[in-house]
Design a protein around this motif. Structure first.
Motif, short mmCIF file in Angstrom:
data_model
loop_
_atom_site.label_atom_id
_atom_site.label_comp_id
_atom_site.label_asym_id
_atom_site.label_seq_id
_atom_site.Cartn_x
_atom_site.Cartn_y
_atom_site.Cartn_z
N ALA A 131 39.74 -15.24 -7.15
CA ALA A 131 40.00 -14.00 -6.42
C ALA A 131 39.19 -13.94 -5.13
N VAL A 132 37.94 -14.37 -5.19
CA VAL A 132 37.11 -14.39 -3.98
C VAL A 132 37.74 -15.28 -2.93
N LYS A 133 38.22 -16.44 -3.32
CA LYS A 133 38.83 -17.37 -2.36
C LYS A 133 40.07 -16.73 -1.71
N ILE A 134 40.87 -16.04 -2.50
CA ILE A 134 42.07 -15.40 -1.95
C ILE A 134 41.69 -14.27 -1.01
N PHE A 135 40.75 -13.43 -1.42
CA PHE A 135 40.37 -12.30 -0.57
C PHE A 135 39.64 -12.76 0.68
N ASN A 136 38.97 -13.91 0.64
CA ASN A 136 38.39 -14.47 1.86
C ASN A 136 39.45 -14.62 2.94
N GLU A 137 40.59 -15.17 2.56
CA GLU A 137 41.66 -15.44 3.51
C GLU A 137 42.29 -14.16 4.03
N LYS A 138 42.18 -13.10 3.28
CA LYS A 138 42.79 -11.83 3.67
C LYS A 138 41.84 -10.94 4.46
N GLN A 139 40.62 -11.43 4.74
CA GLN A 139 39.64 -10.73 5.57
C GLN A 139 39.37 -9.32 5.04
N VAL A 140 39.00 -9.27 3.79
CA VAL A 140 38.73 -8.00 3.11
C VAL A 140 37.45 -7.36 3.65
N ASP A 141 37.43 -6.03 3.75
CA ASP A 141 36.26 -5.31 4.25
C ASP A 141 35.05 -5.51 3.35
N LEU A 190 29.72 -16.69 -7.03
CA LEU A 190 30.63 -15.82 -6.29
C LEU A 190 30.13 -15.59 -4.87
N ALA A 191 28.83 -15.36 -4.74
CA ALA A 191 28.25 -15.09 -3.43
C ALA A 191 28.33 -16.31 -2.52
N ILE A 192 28.12 -17.49 -3.08
CA ILE A 192 28.20 -18.72 -2.29
C ILE A 192 29.61 -18.89 -1.71
N GLU A 193 30.61 -18.53 -2.49
CA GLU A 193 32.00 -18.72 -2.05
C GLU A 193 32.45 -17.63 -1.08
N SER A 194 31.84 -16.46 -1.16
CA SER A 194 32.35 -15.29 -0.43
C SER A 194 32.01 -15.31 1.06
N ARG A 195 32.97 -14.85 1.87
CA ARG A 195 32.75 -14.64 3.29
C ARG A 195 32.83 -13.14 3.63
N ALA A 249 17.93 -5.96 -9.57
CA ALA A 249 18.58 -5.68 -8.29
C ALA A 249 18.10 -6.65 -7.23
N VAL A 250 16.80 -6.95 -7.24
CA VAL A 250 16.24 -7.91 -6.28
C VAL A 250 16.89 -9.27 -6.45
N LYS A 251 17.09 -9.73 -7.69
CA LYS A 251 17.70 -11.04 -7.94
C LYS A 251 19.15 -11.06 -7.45
N ILE A 252 19.85 -9.96 -7.63
CA ILE A 252 21.26 -9.90 -7.21
C ILE A 252 21.35 -9.94 -5.69
N ILE A 253 20.51 -9.17 -5.02
CA ILE A 253 20.51 -9.19 -3.56
C ILE A 253 20.09 -10.58 -3.05
N PHE A 276 24.45 -10.97 -2.66
CA PHE A 276 25.19 -9.70 -2.67
C PHE A 276 24.52 -8.71 -1.73
N GLU A 277 25.32 -7.84 -1.12
CA GLU A 277 24.78 -6.84 -0.21
C GLU A 277 24.39 -5.55 -0.92
N LYS A 278 25.06 -5.24 -2.05
CA LYS A 278 24.84 -3.98 -2.74
C LYS A 278 24.77 -4.20 -4.25
N VAL A 279 24.01 -3.32 -4.91
CA VAL A 279 23.91 -3.33 -6.37
C VAL A 279 24.22 -1.93 -6.87
N SER A 280 25.13 -1.84 -7.84
CA SER A 280 25.53 -0.55 -8.39
C SER A 280 24.92 -0.33 -9.76
N VAL A 281 24.50 0.91 -10.01
CA VAL A 281 24.06 1.32 -11.34
C VAL A 281 24.83 2.56 -11.75
N SER A 282 25.02 2.72 -13.03
CA SER A 282 25.76 3.86 -13.54
C SER A 282 25.06 4.44 -14.76
#
Length: 250
Positions: free
Chosen positions: A35-45, A69-74, A89-93, A97-103
């Motif tokens: 999915a990351v590879k496909i969305f890369n090509e579609k220039q997702v926000d 996932l992060a290595i592949e993502s543009r 959160a520090v490890k994820i960033i 990744f640019e953002k970390v969500s908690v719920s």
């Protein structure tokens, strides 16, 4: 200058991607890396990944998978699921990744939001709030753990608290509209927008670009997120990843 964002929201379960309806009946829709590879090509926000079982099963994030996932993502990435400590959160960033969500963890211990903001910066802290319309009280009730646990804290009170503690963004997820593809809950969006000043993203209900435009017209600059719209095609919901934008944002 801030602008509205169109955000695919992808749900991870057991290593794959699924799509739910009303937070139930998950349907397999593919592999996260593909999915990351496909969305890369579609220039997702921006792309949001939510592991829907991590918190419910008290399982920490799969940091190895997130790094891949992060290595592949543009594109900018946000991850949520199983985060209970600021060091996670520090490890994820650090993984890209640019953002970390908690719920659920933020509901159980709101101070976590402040700790994360101190550790990774306010701009990287997202609080995701799953809500269901309360028909009796004509309002909304917060839920967590895939909708199974109901909380008494009033929605708008918790939104303001999250902002005060250092959340840089709120994601408001409508359980009632999840997977329905019939439009966002605009009343919900207006109420939350009036309560806080930080960036907002809404998810639950989008079925086409017009629904997204209606949300943006109703509340201004916002993140318009969706799942079904980006992974299903046609009345029989055949799996096909796509990415469309409202004409005014193209």
């Amino acid at each position: 200058m801030l602008r509205s964002r169109i955000v695919p929201c992808l749900l991870m379960q057991d290593g794959g991607l699924v799509k739910t309806r009303g937070f139930g009946a998950p349907k397999y829709v593919g592999d996260p890396l593909n999915a990351v590879k496909i969305f890369n090509e579609k220039q997702v926000d921006e792309l949001m990944f939510l592991d829907i079982d991590a918190s419910a099963k008290r399982r920490p994030p799969d940091f190895k998978r997130l790094r891949s996932l992060a290595i592949e993502s543009r594109m900018p990435l946000c991850y949520g699921g199983g985060v209970t400590h600021a060091d996670e959160a520090v490890k994820i960033i650090s993984s890209g990744f640019e953002k970390v969500s908690v719920s659920a963890a933020a509901l159980a211990r709101p101070a976590l939001v402040r700790e994360m903001a101190q550790a990774v910066g306010t701009q990287s802290v997202v609080v995701t709030i799953d809500v269901r319309r309360n028909r009796l009280l004509a309002g909304y009730t917060i839920h967590s753990l895939n909708g199974r646990e109901k909380h008494r804290t009033p929605l708008l009170e918790f939104c303001r608290q999250a902002e005060d503690l250092g959340a840089g963004e709120l994601v408001i997820n409508s359980i009632d509209r999840d997977g329905e593809m019939a439009g966002y809950d605009l009343d919900l969006a207006r109420q939350v927008r009036a309560a806080v000043s930080i960036p907002l993203t809404f998810v639950g209900g989008a079925g086409n670009v017009q629904h997204m435009q209606e949300l943006i017209d109703a509340v201004g600059v916002v993140g318009a997120a969706a799942g079904s719209m980006f992974v299903f095609k046609g009345p029989f919901r055949a799996v096909l990843i796509s990415y469309d934008r409202p004409a005014r944002l193209a």
